[in-house]
Design an enzyme around this catalytic site. Structure first.
Site, short mmCIF file in Angstrom:
data_model
loop_
_atom_site.label_atom_id
_atom_site.label_comp_id
_atom_site.label_asym_id
_atom_site.label_seq_id
_atom_site.Cartn_x
_atom_site.Cartn_y
_atom_site.Cartn_z
N HIS A 171 0.86 -1.18 0.00
CA HIS A 171 0.00 0.00 0.00
C HIS A 171 0.90 1.22 0.00
O HIS A 171 1.85 1.29 0.78
CB HIS A 171 -0.89 -0.02 1.25
CG HIS A 171 -2.03 0.95 1.20
ND1 HIS A 171 -1.85 2.31 1.26
CD2 HIS A 171 -3.37 0.75 1.08
CE1 HIS A 171 -3.04 2.91 1.18
NE2 HIS A 171 -3.97 1.99 1.08
N ARG A 208 -6.52 10.29 -0.39
CA ARG A 208 -6.32 10.73 -1.77
C ARG A 208 -7.64 10.81 -2.53
O ARG A 208 -7.86 11.73 -3.31
CB ARG A 208 -5.34 9.79 -2.49
CG ARG A 208 -3.89 10.04 -2.10
CD ARG A 208 -2.95 8.97 -2.61
NE ARG A 208 -3.10 7.73 -1.85
CZ ARG A 208 -3.17 6.52 -2.40
NH1 ARG A 208 -3.09 6.39 -3.70
NH2 ARG A 208 -3.31 5.46 -1.64
#
Lengths: 643, 256
Positions: free
Chosen positions: A252, A272
């Site tokens: 990740h 994000r």
């Protein structure tokens, strides 16, 4: 039998190993099919790793953008997995995910809402439309609690009807399976021990659903909890089943990097998705430099266009921060390696300049909390420092896509422990929906398998006793190796030598070190008795970690290309030839010690009606010229057939 | 940055136990759970502790630190001075299994006694419509990570095992409140059940539960007090009860 090796037997129709999203959903379905079902959980009920999922569950409900459909979700999933996904799993997943989410509402789940009162959906990396059903940034907790409470409600129904809440559904919390019991390539049960008192119990059952999650604890820097030791992967191998594509690990892109004690802890992709941007220490939004060719059509190439996308997604392309995770993780890795990272080896992820403090604390409450309390950072005022962390294994038990059946009769697998669905890289949000879709299918087909059985043999006492004795071994060793140290050394080996960027010499070094670690693992000792003894528990998990680590390393050495969660320094590009091959791990029957062999196997070819969802020019980036020629012929004959 | 910290950890089982002294390295940014793990890896391999996420999300590592109920993973070592002794003991309200691990099955038994969500029969999956403002009240309680620190600290049961059969505790009161406030739950007796079967009346709103909640759920103000008030309302005022039934019906018939 001696007192030492005493055990008790329990009889069930379906034994589900793992109590995360997939396990609980499988158990619900098996119980609804009238089967006596056991749920075995290493932790307390409701603590499984699913609670750590933050962003949401992807399902093309079309609530936020009515253009969404299963076809678009399927396309995104295949793109994210770089076309190595088992197409049928991706298809079933995209088609069934909405029903699985809506069903959770009938169990009492409370997702965030749209103004019309429907389930709200958020943007995420690789998803063309806002698609993730969510509850702030604690979606996994909502999922696990909802399923947990559904199980309680079914137990209440059994209490009313049969006078026994556990008549059809029983939870064995803090109980660990050490061995699957088989007879003639068929499941006959499982051997387990209670963590609290170290006593052994045998589950006599014709079916086992593996829902044990992943293998992240084979790495030092990981977002995974202690439970993620590859148990299901290893149990399956030892029972004679196969694993597919174990070289693909998802790092990740955004884990915490500071302070050291929280290094690896997940920072949700929602940061994000909701507008957070990545910058290096020069202040540059570097992701624009890392948009690969295959994604250029869908991603913005200027900051202006990327910024406009948040309010006008129909007329602008997506910001490159929302590329699939493998792309972002490699980009961050490269920025840091090139000297543009922070002193703690990360980059900056900033929401403070783009959202008000009120919006941040409402949409990302647990991130706010996590940084404030663990790092002393106020994310409404300053950027976070983030870097890649081992998060998810795409590889897993090779299963039939429709039934989730493994190659051993009576063995099923769902969720992270199964392989194929996500190809070489999983999209964020596709895990929670995967758990629900294939968890349900596993429960359904395990129940159907039981219905079709004529006889259900059980494991012999000799077999069980040998298993018990082997598991008790570390308790009898004095002055043995420290299991915690062996585990830490194994994690270090995998972290340093089979990480994001892989080099063959390093992988070979890792394999040699694993061999040494295996010898040490055979000599581990666990002082203290059987009563809740974590040292003993770690010692027992070591064998599983070693086996799955060997799978990852061997497969990584074989695959000579870079794709998704597997990046080879010496083969930086994707290879259309390698896309046609799955790597299959099985236990080496000829070896005198436990070891793995890896073979190549052709991937199933995608039916033409699914390939037609893509532009030919896009397929050309992934496929061989021979495949494209076949496709052209099929399309032509399909056209003439229609005419 | 690093220093040698002094720790006293309760070690023992259901029969007996005692505080054991340890000295262990403490580094910048660490939490108490990091030190417990270091003790396991270097000095006491069989030291029993529960943990999972190490991020305050799973509620496994509940214990008492210097007498205060806390999550081991969310208690930073910089709360203490380097010369301060840090004492770690298991939750007091639940029977000890070993060291810091207690038998928390009480909470699961109580959860099974609480009537589950009852979905509306006239709505198919996918037809549920709820407004954000209406789900937020229940969502606050669904943040609960089931660490059971509220149960542990509640004085009704903390030193009174005799109350346990009658009393479900704050964790289950917020569950009842959550269902009571759930826009589509069809049971209308959540408050009465809380009073009659969960022992809500035992609570005299000292707010100890709210103070220890790591999720900062306003257990007393937002769940227990409204449940108590409305139990009183409903018992004495049938109009309130009727009004609420009508309001709920409105909500359902507003389906688009």
């Amino acid at each position: 039998m001696t007192d030492h090796a005493r055990y008790t037997r329990r009889e069930f129709d379906v034994v589900v190993i793992g109590a995360g999203g997939a396990g609980l959903r499988a158990a619900i379905e098996a119980r609804l099919a009238g089967k006596r079902t056991a749920i075995i959980s290493k932790s307390l009920f409701g603590k499984a790793h699913t609670v750590m999922a933050e962003g949401g569950a992807a399902a093309a409900m079309g609530n936020a953008n009515s253009k969404d459909s299963w076809q678009v979700h399927f396309r995104d999933t295949m793109r994210g997995g770089k076309f190595l996904n088992h197409y049928r799993m991706a298809e079933l997943h995209a088609k069934e995910a909405p029903d699985r989410i809506w069903e959770l509402e009938t169990y009492g789940a409370l997702f965030d809402r749209t103004p019309e009162g429907k389930i709200s959906q958020r943007n995420f990396g690789g998803h063309e439309y806002p698609r993730l059903a969510h509850v702030g940034d604690r979606t996994g907790l909502e999922l696990i609690r909802t399923l947990q409470q559904k199980i309680v409600s079914l137990q209440q129904a059994d209490q009313r009807e049969h006078g026994d809440a556990e008549a059809y559904l029983q939870v064995f919390a803090e109980c660990t399976v050490t061995q699957l019991l088989t007879d003639d390539n068929s499941i006959v049960g499982a051997l387990a021990y209670w963590r609290h008192n170290g006593e052994f119990l045998v589950f006599d059952a014709p079916t086992v659903v593996l829902a044990t999650g992943g293998i992240g604890k084979s790495y030092t820097v990981t977002s995974n909890s202690w439970e993620y030791t590859g148990d299901g992967h290893a149990l399956a191998l030892r029972a004679g089943a196969t694993l597919v594509n174990m070289e693909f690990l998802q790092f990740h892109p955004t884990g915490m990097v500071w302070p050291p004690s929280v290094k690896g802890l997940l920072v949700t992709e929602s940061v994000r998705g909701d507008g957070g941007v990545l910058r290096n220490t020069d202040g540059k939004r570097f992701m624009f430099d890392y948009v690969p060719d295959v994604f250029r059509k869908q991603y913005a190439d200027t900051e202006e266009e990327a910024d406009r996308w948040y309010t006008d997604p129909d007329n602008n392309r997506r910001p490159p921060e929302l590329l699939p995770r493998d792309e972002v993780a490699r980009a961050i890795n490269n920025e840091v390696k090139s000297g543009r990272g922070t002193e703690h080896g990360g980059v900056f992820l900033d929401v403070s300049t783009r959202m008000s403090a009120e919006v941040i604390t409402r949409r990302l409450p647990s991130m706010y909390h996590q940084f404030k309390e663990l790092a002393g950072v106020d994310i409404t005022q300053e950027p976070m420092e983030v870097g890649p962390t081992c998060h998810y294994v795409m590889g897993g038990v090779e299963v039939d896509p429709d039934t989730t059946a493994a190659s051993v009769r009576g063995l099923f697998a769902a969720g992270e422990v199964s392989g194929g669905m996500h190809g070489s890289n999983r999209l964020g949000g596709n895990s929670l929906s995967d758990l629900l879709v294939f968890g349900r299918r596993a429960g359904l087909h395990a129940a159907a398998y039981v219905d079709a059985l004529s006889a259900a043999p059980i494991a012999s006492d000799d077999t069980v006793q040998a298993g018990v004795t082997a598991a008790l071994e570390p308790l009898t060793v004095s002055d043995g190796e420290n299991p915690y140290q062996v585990q830490a050394d194994l994690q270090h080996t995998m972290n340093e030598l089979v990480g994001i960027i892989r080099r063959p010499a390093e992988i070979e070094q890792a394999l040699a070190q694993l061999e040494e670690l295996r010898k040490r693992a055979e000599k581990v000792g666990a002082p203290g008795g059987r009563l809740y003894n974590p040292g003993w528990h770690v010692a027992l998990d070591l064998g599983n970690l070693l086996l799955v680590s060997e799978c990852v390393a061997q497969a990584a050495l074989l695959r000579q290309e870079s794709r998704g969660g597997h990046t080879r320094d010496d083969f930086p590009g994707m290879s259309a030839q390698w896309r046609q091959r799955n790597l299959i791990c099985r236990l080496d029957a000829n070896s005198d010690r436990e070891s793995v062999t890896v073979t190549q196997q052709p991937i199933p070819s995608v039916p033409v009606e699914l390939l037609e969802l893509f532009d030919r020019s896009e397929l050309a980036k992934y496929m061989t010229s021979e495949e494209l020629a076949v496709l052209d012929t099929q399309e032509q004959s399909g056209d003439s057939g229609a005419a | 940055m690093s220093y040698q910290g002094k720790f006293r950890v309760w070690r023992g089982d259901h029969a007996s136990g005692e505080l054991t002294d340890f000295t262990a390295e403490v580094n910048e940014g660490e939490v108490v759970l990091d030190v417990v793990h270091r003790l396991q890896a270097t000095q006491a391999p069989d030291l029993a502790v529960r943990w999972n996420c190490k991020a305050g999300k799973c509620g496994s590592c509940s214990a008492e630190i210097n007498g205060r109920p806390r999550l081991l993973c969310m208690t930073r070592m910089n709360m203490f001075t380097p010369d301060q002794v840090v004492t770690i003991t298991p939750m007091r309200t639940f029977p000890v299994i070993k060291d810091l691990v207690t038998d928390v099955s009480f909470n699961y038994v109580k959860a099974r006694e609480l009537p589950a969500f009852e979905p509306p029969k006239d709505l198919a999956p996918g037809e549920y419509r709820m407004q954000q403002i209406d789900v937020e009240r229940s969502q606050e309680f669904r943040k609960c990570i089931e660490c059971f620190l509220c149960q542990n600290t509640c004085h009704v049961v903390r030193d009174h095992d005799e109350n346990k059969p009658e009393f479900s505790g704050p964790r289950l009161f917020i569950r009842a409140a959550e269902l009571d406030m759930h826009p589509l739950d069809t049971r209308d007796d959540r408050k009465e059940t809380a009073q009659a079967e969960q022992g809500l009346g035992y609570c005299n709103i000292t707010k100890c539960c709210t103070e220890v909640c790591p999720e900062h759920i306003k257990i007393t103000d937002n769940a227990i007090i409204p449940m108590k008030e409305r139990v009183v309302d409903r018992k004495y005022d049938p109009i309130t009860w009727l009004g609420r039934k009508i309001a709920r019906r409105d909500q359902l018939s507003n389906q688009p």
